[in-house]
Design an enzyme around this catalytic site. Structure first.
Site, PDB file in Angstrom:
ATOM      1  N   CYS A  20      32.432 119.904  65.030  1.00 36.47           N
ATOM      2  CA  CYS A  20      32.423 121.190  65.720  1.00 36.47           C
ATOM      3  C   CYS A  20      33.554 122.033  65.152  1.00 36.47           C
ATOM      4  O   CYS A  20      34.655 121.531  64.933  1.00 36.47           O
ATOM      5  CB  CYS A  20      32.645 120.970  67.218  1.00 36.47           C
ATOM      6  SG  CYS A  20      32.685 122.484  68.182  1.00 36.47           S
ATOM      7  N   HIS A  64      23.814 121.039  70.785  1.00 40.47           N
ATOM      8  CA  HIS A  64      25.262 121.189  70.607  1.00 40.47           C
ATOM      9  C   HIS A  64      25.689 122.637  70.850  1.00 40.47           C
ATOM     10  O   HIS A  64      26.654 122.903  71.575  1.00 40.47           O
ATOM     11  CB  HIS A  64      25.634 120.736  69.188  1.00 40.47           C
ATOM     12  CG  HIS A  64      27.068 120.941  68.819  1.00 40.47           C
ATOM     13  ND1 HIS A  64      27.922 119.894  68.550  1.00 40.47           N
ATOM     14  CD2 HIS A  64      27.812 122.079  68.664  1.00 40.47           C
ATOM     15  CE1 HIS A  64      29.127 120.387  68.272  1.00 40.47           C
ATOM     16  NE2 HIS A  64      29.088 121.707  68.320  1.00 40.47           N
ATOM     17  N   GLU A  65      24.947 123.577  70.236  1.00 42.39           N
ATOM     18  CA  GLU A  65      25.346 124.984  70.357  1.00 42.39           C
ATOM     19  C   GLU A  65      25.149 125.490  71.785  1.00 42.39           C
ATOM     20  O   GLU A  65      25.996 126.215  72.320  1.00 42.39           O
ATOM     21  CB  GLU A  65      24.571 125.855  69.365  1.00 42.39           C
ATOM     22  CG  GLU A  65      24.814 125.522  67.892  1.00 42.39           C
ATOM     23  CD  GLU A  65      26.280 125.413  67.496  1.00 42.39           C
ATOM     24  OE1 GLU A  65      27.141 126.015  68.160  1.00 42.39           O
ATOM     25  OE2 GLU A  65      26.562 124.689  66.523  1.00 42.39           O
ATOM     26  N   HIS A 108      27.849 124.775  74.238  1.00 41.91           N
ATOM     27  CA  HIS A 108      29.015 125.668  74.209  1.00 41.91           C
ATOM     28  C   HIS A 108      28.888 126.769  75.271  1.00 41.91           C
ATOM     29  O   HIS A 108      29.894 127.283  75.767  1.00 41.91           O
ATOM     30  CB  HIS A 108      29.156 126.335  72.842  1.00 41.91           C
ATOM     31  CG  HIS A 108      29.836 125.487  71.808  1.00 41.91           C
ATOM     32  ND1 HIS A 108      31.149 125.098  71.903  1.00 41.91           N
ATOM     33  CD2 HIS A 108      29.379 124.961  70.638  1.00 41.91           C
ATOM     34  CE1 HIS A 108      31.482 124.371  70.832  1.00 41.91           C
ATOM     35  NE2 HIS A 108      30.424 124.268  70.057  1.00 41.91           N
TER      36      HIS A 108
END
Ligand code: NI
Length: 190
Positions: A100, A142-143, A146
């Site tokens: 990341c 994953h994104e 965020h």
């Protein structure tokens, strides 16, 4: 082109739940995406979320080169997702190594749903609706994490599989995907 500093783990903006993009924000989103793209490319990432450059809005982008995907899969060109949603499909869990831009130099092995359906709007307001698996599914999850204040270590179940990339690779714990070309630049983070 504006390369903005990427916030690192511990910064309070990375822990916020980002706000949905509304109609009144739309004119600013193209500029935001440009800055996200420039910042992502500068840092050598495959994806980035708006909070990572300090903007707490529900926007992510990613761009996946073919060498990061399974053989025979085509590279995924730049994709913008505004107000994305994710629905896991089935119970299968895949373990994948993640990095990341907000945790530079580190990697961890993260369990995530192997197959997902995701939606979101692109910059033209067109609905994207895809069912994906493999690295593509990993990157989207994953994104989007965020946007909910979650960094990948928060998804890990075995912290012995978390550490500095260099140590993990030298210790034979993980291998890094190798770009096919002449460029020996730093490995990409997700
Ligand atoms: Ni990240």
């Amino acid at each position: 082109m504006t390369i903005r500093p990427i916030l690192r783990a511990g910064h309070p903006v990375l822990r916020l739940t980002a706000a949905p993009v509304t109609d009144s924000d739309v004119s600013e989103i193209a500029l935001l995406v440009e800055d996200m793209y420039d910042s992502m490319c500068d840092a050598g990432g495959a994806g980035i979320a708006a909070p990572q450059i300090g903007v707490s809005l529900r926007v992510v982008i990613f761009e996946i080169p073919a060498y990061r995907l399974d053989e025979g899969e085509d590279a995924i060109p730049l994709q913008v997702l505004i107000n994305p949603t994710i629905e896991p499909l089935g119970d299968e869990v895949a373990l994948g190594w993640e990095g990341c831009l907000s945790l530079p130099g580190m990697r961890g092995e993260v369990p995530r749903p192997a197959r997902i359906r995701y939606t979101g709007l692109d910059l033209d307001g067109q609905l994207i609706d895809r069912t994906v698996e493999g690295f593509h599914a990993l990157v989207v999850q994953h994104e989007v994490d965020h946007l909910d204040g979650i960094l990948y270590p928060g998804r890990m179940t075995d912290m012995s599989r978390f550490g500095f990339t260099q140590e993990l690779v030298e210790g034979g714990v993980c291998t890094l995907p190798v770009p096919p070309s002449d460029d020996d630049e730093e490995q990409e983070d997700d």
